[in-house]
Motif scaffolding. Sequence first.
Motif, PDB file in Angstrom:
ATOM      1  N   ARG A  10       0.835  -1.200   0.000  1.00 36.08           N
ATOM      2  CA  ARG A  10       0.000   0.000   0.000  1.00 36.08           C
ATOM      3  C   ARG A  10       0.868   1.248   0.000  1.00 36.08           C
ATOM      4  O   ARG A  10       0.528   2.252  -0.655  1.00 36.08           O
ATOM      5  CB  ARG A  10      -0.926  -0.008   1.221  1.00 36.08           C
ATOM      6  N   VAL A  55      -8.431   7.442  -6.876  1.00 35.31           N
ATOM      7  CA  VAL A  55      -7.991   6.090  -7.221  1.00 35.31           C
ATOM      8  C   VAL A  55      -6.572   5.792  -6.757  1.00 35.31           C
ATOM      9  O   VAL A  55      -6.278   4.699  -6.258  1.00 35.31           O
ATOM     10  CB  VAL A  55      -8.107   5.865  -8.743  1.00 35.31           C
ATOM     11  N   SER A  58      -6.234   8.501  -2.262  1.00 38.03           N
ATOM     12  CA  SER A  58      -7.190   8.238  -1.177  1.00 38.03           C
ATOM     13  C   SER A  58      -7.429   6.753  -0.968  1.00 38.03           C
ATOM     14  O   SER A  58      -7.634   6.291   0.160  1.00 38.03           O
ATOM     15  CB  SER A  58      -8.521   8.936  -1.488  1.00 38.03           C
ATOM     16  N   ARG A  59      -7.392   6.002  -2.040  1.00 34.28           N
ATOM     17  CA  ARG A  59      -7.633   4.559  -1.952  1.00 34.28           C
ATOM     18  C   ARG A  59      -6.609   3.858  -1.063  1.00 34.28           C
ATOM     19  O   ARG A  59      -6.933   2.892  -0.381  1.00 34.28           O
ATOM     20  CB  ARG A  59      -7.601   3.973  -3.358  1.00 34.28           C
ATOM     21  N   TYR A  60      -5.373   4.363  -1.058  1.00 32.89           N
ATOM     22  CA  TYR A  60      -4.303   3.727  -0.292  1.00 32.89           C
ATOM     23  C   TYR A  60      -3.887   4.544   0.930  1.00 32.89           C
ATOM     24  O   TYR A  60      -2.869   4.259   1.546  1.00 32.89           O
ATOM     25  CB  TYR A  60      -3.092   3.496  -1.203  1.00 32.89           C
ATOM     26  N   ARG A  64      -9.030   6.174   6.898  1.00 36.72           N
ATOM     27  CA  ARG A  64     -10.174   5.440   6.355  1.00 36.72           C
ATOM     28  C   ARG A  64     -11.521   6.084   6.680  1.00 36.72           C
ATOM     29  O   ARG A  64     -12.492   5.891   5.960  1.00 36.72           O
ATOM     30  CB  ARG A  64     -10.154   3.999   6.877  1.00 36.72           C
ATOM     31  N   ARG A  67     -12.613   8.500   3.956  1.00 35.01           N
ATOM     32  CA  ARG A  67     -12.510   7.998   2.579  1.00 35.01           C
ATOM     33  C   ARG A  67     -13.855   8.040   1.849  1.00 35.01           C
ATOM     34  O   ARG A  67     -13.924   8.495   0.704  1.00 35.01           O
ATOM     35  CB  ARG A  67     -11.934   6.588   2.582  1.00 35.01           C
ATOM     36  N   TYR A  71     -14.683  10.244  -1.630  1.00 33.60           N
ATOM     37  CA  TYR A  71     -15.258   9.610  -2.815  1.00 33.60           C
ATOM     38  C   TYR A  71     -16.568  10.286  -3.219  1.00 33.60           C
ATOM     39  O   TYR A  71     -16.822  10.543  -4.395  1.00 33.60           O
ATOM     40  CB  TYR A  71     -15.512   8.120  -2.547  1.00 33.60           C
TER      41      TYR A  71
END
Length: 237
Positions: A10, A55, A58-60, A64, A67, A71
């Motif tokens: 990650r 993508v 924020s995804r990694y 959390r 998040r 999105y």
Amino acid sequence: MRITREEIVRLRKRHRGYLITLATEVALLLLLPVAQGSIWLLSGSLIVLALVLMVFVSRYSPLRKTRPLIYGLGGLAIALELIWHLTLTTQPALGRALTIPHVIVWLVFLSLAVIRKVKTLNREPFVTVSVVMGAASGYMLVGLAGGLLLTAHWVLDPSAFDLTALPAVGSTTALPNVVVAPALMAAAFTMLTTIGTTVLKTSHVSGQVVTTVITVVGQLYVAILIALILGRFRWRA
């Protein structure tokens, strides 16, 4: 500090995301002169940037809780960008009415992205070239947000701007906000770097307030980021 294999994967993907984000922002900045003659280019670049932030970063991100919010705001900003352009072409009056909500959503999205970027950078276990590039991409995001702030100001109070320093806006054009958007975006970066700009009248108070906000926020970003990084390493020592 022990890092698991999953966390390393990650971490690498997030660092790659920092580089992709910075490359996208630099490309957007360099394409501003071309965007002056292509009304969809700036919007397309902003949409690509929003997708990259969602993508590849924020995804990694280890953050959390926010998040889903990033999105949701990113998706809403992209949708409003498309709707705004379509309505400006087909129903100019409705397009102009949507300008302020459209800009506000983008401002909130980019502001949240900057805050998350600072928090994520503060949690990075190592300071690498990719992390430095990530910090630079956050600074660029502040400039882009400043450009959107100037666009909103242009819609609300065009009298604060020096029209001789902006592209000509004909009285019959249906897309006045789109025409000046690339110039306002470029002007925001000159304010961010404290070079200054001539697009705002020095005698207009609201224009000077916007200039001050963009400049101060840019300097605060640098100061806060440096303080957080130095504080972490001093605590470790």
